[in-house]
Design an enzyme around this catalytic site. Structure first.
Site, PDB file in Angstrom:
ATOM      1  N   HIS A   1       5.534  -1.876  13.377  1.00 47.59           N
ATOM      2  CA  HIS A   1       4.143  -1.649  12.972  1.00 47.59           C
ATOM      3  C   HIS A   1       3.325  -2.887  13.281  1.00 47.59           C
ATOM      4  O   HIS A   1       3.708  -4.003  12.937  1.00 47.59           O
ATOM      5  CB  HIS A   1       4.034  -1.339  11.475  1.00 47.59           C
TER       6      HIS A   1
ATOM      7  N   ASP B   1      -1.932   7.629   0.183  1.00 46.90           N
ATOM      8  CA  ASP B   1      -2.450   6.552   1.028  1.00 46.90           C
ATOM      9  C   ASP B   1      -3.613   7.035   1.873  1.00 46.90           C
ATOM     10  O   ASP B   1      -4.581   6.309   2.075  1.00 46.90           O
ATOM     11  CB  ASP B   1      -1.350   5.994   1.935  1.00 46.90           C
TER      12      ASP B   1
ATOM     13  N   ARG C   1     -11.033   2.813   0.525  1.00 42.67           N
ATOM     14  CA  ARG C   1     -11.115   1.353   0.695  1.00 42.67           C
ATOM     15  C   ARG C   1     -12.084   0.986   1.808  1.00 42.67           C
ATOM     16  O   ARG C   1     -12.793  -0.010   1.746  1.00 42.67           O
ATOM     17  CB  ARG C   1      -9.729   0.780   0.996  1.00 42.67           C
TER      18      ARG C   1
ATOM     19  N   SER D   1      -0.175   0.112   1.537  1.00 44.90           N
ATOM     20  CA  SER D   1      -0.622   1.167   2.451  1.00 44.90           C
ATOM     21  C   SER D   1       0.312   1.264   3.652  1.00 44.90           C
ATOM     22  O   SER D   1       0.824   2.335   3.989  1.00 44.90           O
ATOM     23  CB  SER D   1      -2.050   0.870   2.917  1.00 44.90           C
TER      24      SER D   1
ATOM     25  N   LYS E   1       3.826   4.265   4.108  1.00 49.78           N
ATOM     26  CA  LYS E   1       3.965   5.198   5.237  1.00 49.78           C
ATOM     27  C   LYS E   1       5.260   4.938   6.004  1.00 49.78           C
ATOM     28  O   LYS E   1       5.957   5.873   6.396  1.00 49.78           O
ATOM     29  CB  LYS E   1       2.761   5.066   6.178  1.00 49.78           C
TER      30      LYS E   1
END
Length: 430
Positions: A90, A169, A176, A191, A195
């Site tokens: 990620h 999320d 947000r 967050s 995931k």
């Protein structure tokens, strides 16, 4: 602290606890995430809680529980049937960050499955799904069964996350964005990790970007975010490593959708920009280590194995790896104002320019242009003559060029000294 009438938890009590600097109980966190997902807690109440967390922070225990509650709001995929180790990557996002495209097939070439659930671009950072959709026929919407089957067969899969993974999320992320609470480290970490953990991967490598084109501009908060996410991974049984990487300068020589796919294919063919190759190999090395594979990934770019895995992935998702990629019909060059060496190129400015050219979106529902973006003809460390093109702006029409040029005012610095760029600024592991 946490109870209202009849012993039940209320949103107001949860907000007040955090507002006053208190620590939320597990029961409060579980209740508020579940109630918000079901629509019982209103957006304005969750906005107040997000701001209280933004201002007062959260303990490691609170962040771990918050993450667990967000995972529990949906399903957690079981990848045990894949039959090979699973490792995901990620990135916290940047300009020209096309690393997923060469990285997933490179790692898959070593018999490791890469379950890459990606997103779309918003603002100045590009989205992996937008890039892949410029390949004719490429399908990013896969069922869970298709997702798991593709990992079993081709190894690499890059697709959209289903709505059933961490739905809390999805709601909180949108909130947000419009309440100035995006930059909260507890909220960012939970967050991202909710995931990735829900996705079911065995291990995870995080690419935490630092610099003008990144979400985190300074090294210290970026390191804090990396450390928080690595601890969260460990707490949920996902082996996690983070690299802190430079995002002051755009990655590679392109920022835009089809432009970045074209550059990624060059990397897979054993060429491409040195910085993209360096970071792809560095992340692949970490992913293979976590998967228990003792191998140097670099040769697989040169000998065609990574390209074979790329082509297999594209075909598996309905795409044509031999099809021509879209090219924008109009271009405009930004030229150097003096002789010298390019000593700096502001990644954020280049990202904004690419967005104004049509490569990005201001709102989720906006359409993006496949061919638009910025091509970097002279990057940091390269010599340039006055009047020589440094950047080439690509767009579907000429009307956007002036706004893109405005974004680039002062973005390119030309000096006399050659500068070295460190791609990897640090590493965080348990």
């Amino acid at each position: 602290m946490s109870s209202s009438n009849n012993g039940a938890i209320s949103a107001v009590d949860v907000i007040r606890t955090k507002r006053d600097g208190g620590v939320l109980s597990d029961a409060q966190i579980d209740w508020v995430i579940d109630a918000y997902t079901r629509g019982v807690v209103a957006d304005e109440q969750m906005s107040a809680l997000a701001m209280a967390i933004f201002l007062n922070g959260a303990t490691d225990a609170e962040i771990a529980r918050w993450t667990q509650a967000m995972i529990a709001s949906g399903e957690r995929l079981d990848l045990s049937g894949v039959g090979k180790p699973t490792v995901d990557k990620h990135s916290t996002g940047g300009v020209g960050d096309k690393i997923t495209l060469p990285l997933a097939p490179l790692v898959a070439a070593f018999g490791v499955a890469v379950p890459q659930l990606s997103g779309r671009g918003l603002g100045h950072t590009g989205g992996t799904l937008d890039k892949l959709e410029t390949i004719p026929g490429f399908r990013v919407g896969l069922s869970n069964a298709e997702f798991i089957e593709q990992m079993r067969t081709t190894g690499a899969v890059v697709c959209a996350a289903s709505d059933t993974l961490a739905p809390a999320d999805r709601r909180l992320y949108a909130l947000r964005d419009v309440t100035a609470t995006v930059e909260s480290i507890p909220l960012i970490a939970s967050s991202i990790m909710s995931k990735k953990i829900a996705e079911g991967t065995d291990a995870l490598v995080l690419d935490v970007k630092v610099g003008s084109g990144a979400f985190m501009k300074e090294l210290a908060p970026a390191r804090e975010l990396a450390e928080t996410m690595v601890r969260l991974g460990a707490a949920h049984g996902v082996r996690t490593v983070a690299l802190l990487t430079d995002m002051n300068t755009p990655l590679g020589r392109t920022a835009g959708n089809a432009l970045e796919v074209r550059e990624s294919v060059e990397v897979l063919a054993g060429g491409g920009p040195a910085d993209v190759v360096e970071l792809t190999v560095a992340l692949a090395r970490e992913m293979l280590l976590l998967a228990g594979v003792d191998a140097d990934p670099a040769p697989a770019l040169a000998d065609g194995r990574a390209m074979d895995a790329w082509r297999a992935m594209v075909v598996a998702q309905g795409g044509d790896p031999d099809a021509a990629l879209p090219v924008a019909p109009e271009y405009d060059d930004v030229v150097a104002e003096a002789d010298g060496v390019v000593t700096a190129m502001d990644a954020y400015a280049v990202g904004i320019a690419a967005w104004r050219l049509g490569a990005g979106r201001a709102r989720k529902e906006d359409k993006v242009s496949a061919g638009a973006g910025v091509e970097i003809l002279k990057t940091v460390g390269e010599e340039v003559k006055a009047g020589e093109p440094v950047l080439r702006l690509w767009a579907d029409g000429t009307g956007v060029f002036s706004a893109a040029r405005d974004a680039l005012g002062g973005a390119v610095t030309i000096g006399g000294e050659r500068v070295e760029r460190d791609m990897v600024l640090g590493r965080v592991a348990q």
